[in-house]
Enzyme design. Structure first.
Site, PDB file in Angstrom:
ATOM      1  N   CYS A 263     -22.935 -13.431   9.283  1.00 23.36           N
ATOM      2  CA  CYS A 263     -21.613 -12.840   9.527  1.00 23.36           C
ATOM      3  C   CYS A 263     -21.048 -12.088   8.326  1.00 23.36           C
ATOM      4  O   CYS A 263     -20.759 -10.898   8.416  1.00 23.36           O
ATOM      5  CB  CYS A 263     -20.616 -13.934   9.943  1.00 23.36           C
ATOM      6  SG  CYS A 263     -20.887 -14.595  11.587  1.00 23.36           S
ATOM      7  N   ILE A 264     -20.875 -12.779   7.198  1.00 22.38           N
ATOM      8  CA  ILE A 264     -20.095 -12.219   6.096  1.00 22.38           C
ATOM      9  C   ILE A 264     -20.666 -10.909   5.544  1.00 22.38           C
ATOM     10  O   ILE A 264     -19.920  -9.956   5.333  1.00 22.38           O
ATOM     11  CB  ILE A 264     -19.935 -13.254   4.955  1.00 22.38           C
ATOM     12  CG1 ILE A 264     -19.334 -14.544   5.505  1.00 22.38           C
ATOM     13  CG2 ILE A 264     -19.038 -12.688   3.856  1.00 22.38           C
ATOM     14  CD1 ILE A 264     -18.012 -14.372   6.214  1.00 22.38           C
TER      15      ILE A 264
END
Length: 417
Positions: A263-264
């Site tokens: 995600c990040i």
């Protein structure tokens, strides 16, 4: 429509399997569909292929009637279909929606009137209505909002988080129409404590990108603070600790070797790519990306400063997963760190109780299993993830020289970023 009478989860990875497990526990008749034969066979044998869902959980799911299949015909009997396929980046680091398009086509070919289709895969605002909706309508001949119902409900799985799980993390949902939102909220209310209804699909899509971009930017901020502290002789770990005692207006983030995970490092690319297509520039996010992308090089530069010359030096990396105590190496900063160490002539190996293998380019990195012996033999040991399994006192004493990127170890042989 009978929301939740028969659920099919498309994609049994880090988002899809926890969803299926929660649905099974709530009594929903659930089927898992995946194009990966190995994933389906593993689950059918009672074993879990992802962290966060144990083998015992899978056994309980199978006992409740959960089935897995690679046969898309299963979709034809679904009242609810939730799409949880990966939305990653291509080799050129641009959004890759091919798995999502393929899944949407598979669902559309078997879509029947009255079905609720929910997209959980993270993507840029407009994906649900501009990418998924046209495929579903074209392949099925049905109209969204009239013949079937369409919504976006971003996954919020946090691997390794023992405090919050799927049930007690509020579920954001956005419907193509108000009726779509109503059916989607009814479905998730079966196994999620709180449902938050967004104004529409775009708001829900962008909310997920904001959540992870917030973390991305703040990680960059604290990493830049760490660089400044290094040049001025200030203890950044004490700075972070002191600032973190404020009970309002501040969320604490810690410096580290870089950002990783599914995600990040990925979600901000979806945000900035879409914004650029619309003529907008996220200046702050792009600046944060430059800081985060340079973090692995800072670790390697520090290693070279400590050793004087990396050519021929033996370097041991400890903890190569992207996050402590999870068996996931996706987008891990360990890869660019290892690649740059190798490029500068170092002999690199790694130790990680959670990662059975790590490839750097096309090259598998040598894995050490005897931690004490490996640390004692290496010219430099670099702590990248402070897994609970690591005894930091032992590491500090066993290592010839320990570079701690997490600010957790101490001793005469320990150095920090």
């Amino acid at each position: 429509m009978r929301p939740g009478a028969d659920l099919v989860v498309v994609g049994l990875g880090h988002a899809g399997l926890p969803l299926a497990e929660s649905a099974c526990r709530s009594g929903l008749r659930t089927t898992g569909f995946d194009v990966d034969d190995t994933v389906v066979a593993t689950l059918a044998a009672g074993r879990s292929p992802v962290a966060g869902v144990s083998d015992a959980d899978v056994g309980a799911m199978l006992g409740s009637g959960f089935t897995t299949s690679t046969d898309p015909a299963q979709l034809g009997a679904a009242d609810v279909v939730v799409i949880c396929v990966p939305t990653g980046l291509t080799g050129d680091r641009v959004p890759d929606l091919e798995p999502l398009r393929a899944a949407s086509a598979t669902v559309g070919d078997r879509l029947r009137p009255g079905t609720l289709v929910v997209l959980e895969s993270t993507s840029f605002p407009g994906t649900t209505e501009e990418v998924v909706l046209p495929i579903l309508e074209q392949r099925s001949g049905l109209r969204a909002g009239e013949d079937f119902y369409l919504a976006f409900a971003p996954e919020r799985i946090d691997p390794g988080n023992t405090r919050f799980g799927l049930a007690d993390t509020p579920k954001v949902i956005g419907g193509h129409t108000p009726l779509c939102a109503k059916y989607c909220a009814t479905f998730y209310s079966r196994f999620v404590d709180a449902v938050v209804v967004a104004r529409g699909t775009r708001e829900a899509e962008l909310a997920k990108l904001l959540e992870n971009t917030y973390r991305f930017v703040n990680i960059a901020l604290v990493n830049e603070f760490a660089r400044y502290c290094d040049t001025t002789g200030i203890d950044v770990w004490d700075v972070v600790h002191c600032a973190g005692t404020k009970p309002f207006g501040f969320a604490s983030f810690s410096p580290g070797p870089g950002v990783g995970g599914h995600c990040i490092p990925v979600d901000p690319v979806y945000l900035t790519t879409r914004a650029a297509q619309e003529g907008f520039t996220f200046t702050l996010v792009e600046a944060a990306a430059r800081v985060n992308e340079s973090s692995p090089a800072r670790v390697v530069d520090r290693a070279e400063t400590l050793l004087g010359d990396l050519r021929g030096a033996s370097v041991l990396l400890l903890g190569v997963t992207y996050k402590a105590d999870v068996p996931d190496v996706r987008e891990s900063p360990a890869r660019p760190i290892a690649a740059q160490l190798l490029a500068r002539g170092a002999d690199v190996a790694y130790h990680d109780p959670h990662a059975a293998g790590l490839d750097v380019g096309d090259r598998p990195l040598r894995r050490e299993t005897d931690l004490r012996t490996a640390a004692a033999a290496a010219d430099l040991t670099i702590l990248l993830q402070d897994h609970r399994d690591y005894d930091l006192v032992l590491l500090a004493n066993a290592s010839r020289l320990l570079l701690d990127t997490r600010g957790k170890a101490s001793g005469s042989r320990v150095r920090h970023l």
